[in-house]
Design a protein around this motif. Sequence first.
Motif, PDB file in Angstrom:
ATOM      1  N   ASN A   1       0.739  -1.164  -0.073  1.00 18.56           N
ATOM      2  CA  ASN A   1       0.030  -0.040  -0.005  1.00 18.56           C
ATOM      3  C   ASN A   1       0.897   1.231   0.084  1.00 18.56           C
ATOM      4  O   ASN A   1       0.565   2.169   0.903  1.00 18.56           O
ATOM      5  CB  ASN A   1      -0.885  -0.002   0.993  1.00 18.56           C
ATOM      6  CG  ASN A   1      -2.228   0.902   0.704  1.00 18.56           C
ATOM      7  OD1 ASN A   1      -2.368   1.210  -0.324  1.00 18.56           O
ATOM      8  ND2 ASN A   1      -2.752   1.264   1.989  1.00 18.56           N
ATOM      9  N   LEU A   2       1.931   1.267  -0.853  1.00 21.03           N
ATOM     10  CA  LEU A   2       2.785   2.472  -0.854  1.00 21.03           C
ATOM     11  C   LEU A   2       2.834   2.984  -2.337  1.00 21.03           C
ATOM     12  O   LEU A   2       2.890   2.028  -3.114  1.00 21.03           O
ATOM     13  CB  LEU A   2       4.288   2.108  -0.588  1.00 21.03           C
ATOM     14  CG  LEU A   2       4.494   1.446   0.902  1.00 21.03           C
ATOM     15  CD1 LEU A   2       5.994   0.920   0.972  1.00 21.03           C
ATOM     16  CD2 LEU A   2       4.461   2.609   1.762  1.00 21.03           C
ATOM     17  N   THR A   3       2.570   4.069  -2.368  1.00 20.28           N
ATOM     18  CA  THR A   3       2.303   4.772  -3.853  1.00 20.28           C
ATOM     19  C   THR A   3       3.511   5.584  -4.050  1.00 20.28           C
ATOM     20  O   THR A   3       4.110   6.477  -3.519  1.00 20.28           O
ATOM     21  CB  THR A   3       1.261   5.660  -3.967  1.00 20.28           C
ATOM     22  OG1 THR A   3      -0.182   5.080  -3.308  1.00 20.28           O
ATOM     23  CG2 THR A   3       1.060   6.243  -5.050  1.00 20.28           C
ATOM     24  N   ILE A   4       4.364   5.076  -5.155  1.00 17.78           N
ATOM     25  CA  ILE A   4       5.477   5.769  -5.786  1.00 17.78           C
ATOM     26  C   ILE A   4       5.440   5.447  -7.293  1.00 17.78           C
ATOM     27  O   ILE A   4       5.161   4.491  -7.432  1.00 17.78           O
ATOM     28  CB  ILE A   4       6.720   5.128  -5.117  1.00 17.78           C
ATOM     29  CG1 ILE A   4       7.871   5.877  -5.368  1.00 17.78           C
ATOM     30  CG2 ILE A   4       6.917   3.564  -5.141  1.00 17.78           C
ATOM     31  CD1 ILE A   4       9.310   5.555  -4.878  1.00 17.78           C
ATOM     32  N   ASN A   5       5.717   6.598  -7.897  1.00 19.39           N
ATOM     33  CA  ASN A   5       5.850   6.528  -9.341  1.00 19.39           C
ATOM     34  C   ASN A   5       6.878   5.657  -9.794  1.00 19.39           C
ATOM     35  O   ASN A   5       7.978   5.502  -9.419  1.00 19.39           O
ATOM     36  CB  ASN A   5       5.883   7.832  -9.982  1.00 19.39           C
ATOM     37  CG  ASN A   5       5.436   8.219 -11.131  1.00 19.39           C
ATOM     38  OD1 ASN A   5       5.053   7.213 -12.005  1.00 19.39           O
ATOM     39  ND2 ASN A   5       5.007   9.109 -11.531  1.00 19.39           N
ATOM     40  N   LYS A   6       6.694   4.986 -11.001  1.00 18.16           N
ATOM     41  CA  LYS A   6       7.798   4.307 -11.662  1.00 18.16           C
ATOM     42  C   LYS A   6       9.176   5.087 -11.987  1.00 18.16           C
ATOM     43  O   LYS A   6      10.143   4.635 -11.935  1.00 18.16           O
ATOM     44  CB  LYS A   6       7.349   3.511 -12.847  1.00 18.16           C
ATOM     45  CG  LYS A   6       6.905   4.578 -14.109  1.00 18.16           C
ATOM     46  CD  LYS A   6       6.235   3.479 -15.231  1.00 18.16           C
ATOM     47  CE  LYS A   6       5.877   4.491 -16.150  1.00 18.16           C
ATOM     48  NZ  LYS A   6       5.568   3.745 -17.515  1.00 18.16           N
ATOM     49  N   SER A   7       8.726   6.465 -12.266  1.00 13.91           N
ATOM     50  CA  SER A   7       9.954   7.387 -12.687  1.00 13.91           C
ATOM     51  C   SER A   7      10.819   7.797 -11.620  1.00 13.91           C
ATOM     52  O   SER A   7      12.195   7.907 -11.366  1.00 13.91           O
ATOM     53  CB  SER A   7       9.430   8.454 -13.298  1.00 13.91           C
ATOM     54  OG  SER A   7       8.623   9.304 -12.319  1.00 13.91           O
ATOM     55  N   GLY A   8       9.950   7.746 -10.291  1.00 10.07           N
ATOM     56  CA  GLY A   8      10.712   7.711  -9.106  1.00 10.07           C
ATOM     57  C   GLY A   8      11.647   6.751  -8.752  1.00 10.07           C
ATOM     58  O   GLY A   8      12.611   6.713  -8.036  1.00 10.07           O
ATOM     59  N   VAL A   9      11.113   5.401  -8.859  1.00 10.11           N
ATOM     60  CA  VAL A   9      11.739   4.159  -8.698  1.00 10.11           C
ATOM     61  C   VAL A   9      13.158   4.115  -9.496  1.00 10.11           C
ATOM     62  O   VAL A   9      14.033   3.993  -8.896  1.00 10.11           O
ATOM     63  CB  VAL A   9      11.083   2.944  -8.986  1.00 10.11           C
ATOM     64  CG1 VAL A   9      11.591   1.774  -8.903  1.00 10.11           C
ATOM     65  CG2 VAL A   9       9.739   2.806  -7.830  1.00 10.11           C
ATOM     66  N   ARG A  10      12.930   4.603 -10.819  1.00  8.46           N
ATOM     67  CA  ARG A  10      13.983   4.725 -11.764  1.00  8.46           C
ATOM     68  C   ARG A  10      15.125   5.529 -11.333  1.00  8.46           C
ATOM     69  O   ARG A  10      16.130   5.197 -11.174  1.00  8.46           O
ATOM     70  CB  ARG A  10      13.456   5.096 -13.134  1.00  8.46           C
ATOM     71  CG  ARG A  10      14.698   5.250 -14.087  1.00  8.46           C
ATOM     72  CD  ARG A  10      14.031   5.158 -15.588  1.00  8.46           C
ATOM     73  NE  ARG A  10      13.732   4.058 -16.265  1.00  8.46           N
ATOM     74  CZ  ARG A  10      12.306   3.683 -16.624  1.00  8.46           C
ATOM     75  NH1 ARG A  10      11.331   4.599 -16.387  1.00  8.46           N
ATOM     76  NH2 ARG A  10      12.022   2.796 -17.138  1.00  8.46           N
ATOM     77  N   ARG A  11      14.565   6.825 -10.661  1.00  6.31           N
ATOM     78  CA  ARG A  11      15.475   7.604 -10.286  1.00  6.31           C
ATOM     79  C   ARG A  11      16.446   7.254  -9.124  1.00  6.31           C
ATOM     80  O   ARG A  11      17.693   7.321  -8.970  1.00  6.31           O
ATOM     81  CB  ARG A  11      14.739   9.082  -9.665  1.00  6.31           C
ATOM     82  CG  ARG A  11      14.998  10.179 -10.641  1.00  6.31           C
ATOM     83  CD  ARG A  11      14.639  11.493 -10.288  1.00  6.31           C
ATOM     84  NE  ARG A  11      13.270  11.689 -11.100  1.00  6.31           N
ATOM     85  CZ  ARG A  11      12.325  11.628 -10.700  1.00  6.31           C
ATOM     86  NH1 ARG A  11      12.030  11.615  -9.245  1.00  6.31           N
ATOM     87  NH2 ARG A  11      11.058  11.864 -11.418  1.00  6.31           N
ATOM     88  N   ILE A  12      15.631   6.473  -7.953  1.00  8.95           N
ATOM     89  CA  ILE A  12      16.421   5.822  -7.012  1.00  8.95           C
ATOM     90  C   ILE A  12      17.221   4.797  -7.343  1.00  8.95           C
ATOM     91  O   ILE A  12      18.316   4.749  -6.846  1.00  8.95           O
ATOM     92  CB  ILE A  12      15.329   5.338  -6.048  1.00  8.95           C
ATOM     93  CG1 ILE A  12      14.570   6.401  -5.472  1.00  8.95           C
ATOM     94  CG2 ILE A  12      15.673   4.471  -4.913  1.00  8.95           C
ATOM     95  CD1 ILE A  12      13.273   5.920  -4.624  1.00  8.95           C
ATOM     96  N   LEU A  13      17.035   3.980  -8.400  1.00  7.75           N
ATOM     97  CA  LEU A  13      17.794   2.941  -8.883  1.00  7.75           C
ATOM     98  C   LEU A  13      18.902   3.557  -9.686  1.00  7.75           C
ATOM     99  O   LEU A  13      20.164   2.930  -9.417  1.00  7.75           O
ATOM    100  CB  LEU A  13      17.074   2.031  -9.928  1.00  7.75           C
ATOM    101  CG  LEU A  13      15.796   0.997  -9.148  1.00  7.75           C
ATOM    102  CD1 LEU A  13      15.098   0.337 -10.633  1.00  7.75           C
ATOM    103  CD2 LEU A  13      16.630   0.303  -8.156  1.00  7.75           C
TER     104      LEU A  13
END
Length: 147
Positions: free
Chosen positions: A73-85
């Motif tokens: 139940n955590l909302t995070i955008n895929k672009s945010g995940v890509r930036r973190i990676l």
Amino acid sequence: MSCRYFGISQQAHYIWYRPYQTEGIEGLRTRSKAPQHSPNATHVEVVEQIIYLRQNYHFGPEKIAMYLKRYHNLTINKSGVRRILNRLDMGRLPALQAARPPMEAVRDAAARPPGTDRREVHRAARLHALWLLRRPRQVLPVHSDQR
């Protein structure tokens, strides 16, 4: 001494003068312009889950975002995940982990007799289809008793 003598504006003078008055020589040192805190930064626990999913399951950014939303139940955008990676130098998977064939393809490859390549099978099927299209059609004789 005047600002005109040093060739600076009064605004520039006060930019330097006010910190000097409050902090002394330390006020004149160059400071980082980076923010002191980031209230909208991604929580450390979420970043740890992203790292875990990337390292253990080799998920991409879109699948990680979907997984976190569905199961945690955590909302995070895929672009945010890509930036973190990318920030953690985990943007690309190693070549051996990038593309795994589905199990059906592995089973099919194991079931094929040795020496038959999938491309050879497709080529043979194409040639057979062309042969069927080019062969002369046989006209069957009509028997007199079938009329």
